[in-house]
Structure formats: C-alpha cells, structure tokens
Design a protein around this motif. Structure first.
Motif, PDB file in Angstrom:
ATOM      1  N   VAL A  33       0.945  -1.075  -0.258  1.00 61.03           N
ATOM      2  CA  VAL A  33       0.204   0.042  -0.038  1.00 61.03           C
ATOM      3  C   VAL A  33       1.110   1.620   0.169  1.00 61.03           C
ATOM      4  CG1 VAL A  33      -0.163   0.074   2.650  1.00 61.03           C
ATOM      5  CG2 VAL A  33      -2.022   0.605   0.963  1.00 61.03           C
ATOM      6  N   LEU A  34       0.110   2.718  -0.696  1.00 60.18           N
ATOM      7  CA  LEU A  34       0.637   3.610  -0.683  1.00 60.18           C
ATOM      8  C   LEU A  34       0.196   4.616   0.072  1.00 60.18           C
ATOM      9  CD1 LEU A  34       3.461   5.205  -1.385  1.00 60.18           C
ATOM     10  CD2 LEU A  34       1.711   5.844  -3.153  1.00 60.18           C
ATOM     11  N   THR A  36      -0.952   8.183   1.768  1.00 62.58           N
ATOM     12  CA  THR A  36      -0.542   9.817   1.616  1.00 62.58           C
ATOM     13  C   THR A  36      -1.179  10.731   3.156  1.00 62.58           C
ATOM     14  OG1 THR A  36      -1.662  10.142  -0.106  1.00 62.58           O
ATOM     15  CG2 THR A  36       0.679   9.520  -0.713  1.00 62.58           C
ATOM     16  N   GLN A  41      -3.730   3.827  -1.729  1.00 63.68           N
ATOM     17  CA  GLN A  41      -3.829   2.890  -2.922  1.00 63.68           C
ATOM     18  C   GLN A  41      -3.335   1.862  -2.225  1.00 63.68           C
ATOM     19  OE1 GLN A  41      -3.275   5.767  -5.135  1.00 63.68           O
ATOM     20  NE2 GLN A  41      -0.978   4.888  -6.695  1.00 63.68           N
ATOM     21  N   TRP A  43      -0.089  -0.508  -4.080  1.00 63.40           N
ATOM     22  CA  TRP A  43       0.954  -0.199  -4.369  1.00 63.40           C
ATOM     23  C   TRP A  43       1.361  -1.743  -5.156  1.00 63.40           C
ATOM     24  CZ3 TRP A  43       5.659  -0.520  -2.020  1.00 63.40           C
ATOM     25  CH2 TRP A  43       7.137  -0.189  -2.242  1.00 63.40           C
ATOM     26  N   TYR A  46       8.672  -2.977  -6.316  1.00 61.35           N
ATOM     27  CA  TYR A  46       9.567  -1.714  -6.241  1.00 61.35           C
ATOM     28  C   TYR A  46       9.817  -1.501  -7.471  1.00 61.35           C
ATOM     29  CZ  TYR A  46      11.502  -3.044  -1.520  1.00 61.35           C
ATOM     30  OH  TYR A  46      11.767  -3.203   0.016  1.00 61.35           O
ATOM     31  N   ASP A  48       7.127  -1.012  -9.354  1.00 55.78           N
ATOM     32  CA  ASP A  48       5.629   0.332  -9.274  1.00 55.78           C
ATOM     33  C   ASP A  48       6.343   1.428  -8.877  1.00 55.78           C
ATOM     34  OD1 ASP A  48       3.174   1.131  -9.828  1.00 55.78           O
ATOM     35  OD2 ASP A  48       2.297   0.478  -8.433  1.00 55.78           O
ATOM     36  N   ASP A  49       7.667   2.847  -9.715  1.00 51.70           N
ATOM     37  CA  ASP A  49       7.885   3.741  -9.071  1.00 51.70           C
ATOM     38  C   ASP A  49       6.709   5.006  -9.646  1.00 51.70           C
ATOM     39  OD1 ASP A  49       8.472   3.762 -11.875  1.00 51.70           O
ATOM     40  OD2 ASP A  49      10.822   3.608 -11.571  1.00 51.70           O
ATOM     41  N   PRO A  51       3.675   5.656  -8.802  1.00 53.69           N
ATOM     42  CA  PRO A  51       3.321   6.526  -7.605  1.00 53.69           C
ATOM     43  C   PRO A  51       3.649   7.093  -7.539  1.00 53.69           C
ATOM     44  CG  PRO A  51       2.272   4.077  -8.336  1.00 53.69           C
ATOM     45  CD  PRO A  51       3.189   4.389  -8.746  1.00 53.69           C
ATOM     46  N   LEU A  52       4.696   6.564  -7.119  1.00 49.10           N
ATOM     47  CA  LEU A  52       6.444   7.111  -5.854  1.00 49.10           C
ATOM     48  C   LEU A  52       6.652   8.432  -6.388  1.00 49.10           C
ATOM     49  CD1 LEU A  52       8.192   4.460  -4.817  1.00 49.10           C
ATOM     50  CD2 LEU A  52       5.766   4.811  -3.839  1.00 49.10           C
ATOM     51  N   ALA A 113       5.308   3.843   1.530  1.00 46.39           N
ATOM     52  CA  ALA A 113       5.451   2.998   1.046  1.00 46.39           C
ATOM     53  C   ALA A 113       5.705   1.273   1.583  1.00 46.39           C
ATOM     54  CB  ALA A 113       5.963   3.212  -0.532  1.00 46.39           C
TER      55      ALA A 113
END
Length: 118
Positions: A33-34, A36, A41, A43, A46, A48-49, A51-52, A113
């Motif tokens: 999960v990410l 903020t 959302q 995630w 690693y 999946d950069d 969204p980061l 993350a």
C-alpha cells in the motif's frame, strides 16, 4: 496513564496491519500500500515506481516499509526517488507505519510505501 487522541485532520492514519493487509483509516487494503495525507491506494511494490515519483514536490520523505525486517530498496528505485527530490527512509513495515502516523500528526510532508508483513 493519560492517553491523548492524536488529530489527523482529513488525513487517514495507518490503523493496523496483519498478514498480507493494512488497515488505513478503517479501510482494509490487501497487499502492498502507498499511504499519503490524501489517502491510500494499492501499490505494486518496488517495480511500481510511478505512484512514488508522482509525489515529487508534495512530500519530503518517503518511508519505505520493507516487510517484517529492514532491507534496502533496489538501488535503481532509490536513485530515481533521490533525483526527484524525495528522501527515502527504509525500515520494517511496522516501524514505518508507526513513524508515518507520528509525522503525519505533526503535519509533515510524508508518505509511506509499505510492503505487507506475512
């Protein structure tokens, strides 16, 4: 002992976690999960950069919860985040969730993350 409720405003803290899931503001999200101040959302880990990196300019530090134990995120990911002006702090996911909540309550520009703890 005196307990104080911590105000998060409209942001949603990490309420809990368990094998393969996180509970963010009462919502259960399975897998990574990410989180903020705007929400949470799923995630993709690693690889999946996107969204980061989209957080550039919005956050100062990204806490990376690496699962049950602390580990280093891949060097390529760390280099991309550094180039985008996002500081990276790896730690075990449970510590990252707790740290996220504390910094969020202080109004810091933070995101987490988190890889699941299995």
């Amino acid at each position: 002992m005196r307990l104080n409720e911590i105000p998060f405003g409209a942001a949603r803290p990490v309420d809990g976690y368990g094998p393969g899931f996180f509970r963010i503001g009462g919502e259960v999200i399975h897998g990574a999960v990410l989180v903020t101040a705007r929400g949470a959302q799923a995630w993709g880990g690693y690889d999946d950069d996107g969204p980061l990196l989209s957080l550039a300019g919005e956050i100062d530090v990204l806490l990376v919860g690496t699962g049950r134990t602390i580990a280093h995120p891949p060097a390529a990911l760390r280099e991309k985040l550094d180039a985008a002006g996002i500081g990276v702090e790896p730690m075990a996911s449970d510590a990252a969730a707790r740290t996220y909540n504390v910094l969020l309550s202080e109004g810091r520009r933070i995101a987490a993350a988190l890889l699941p703890v299995d």
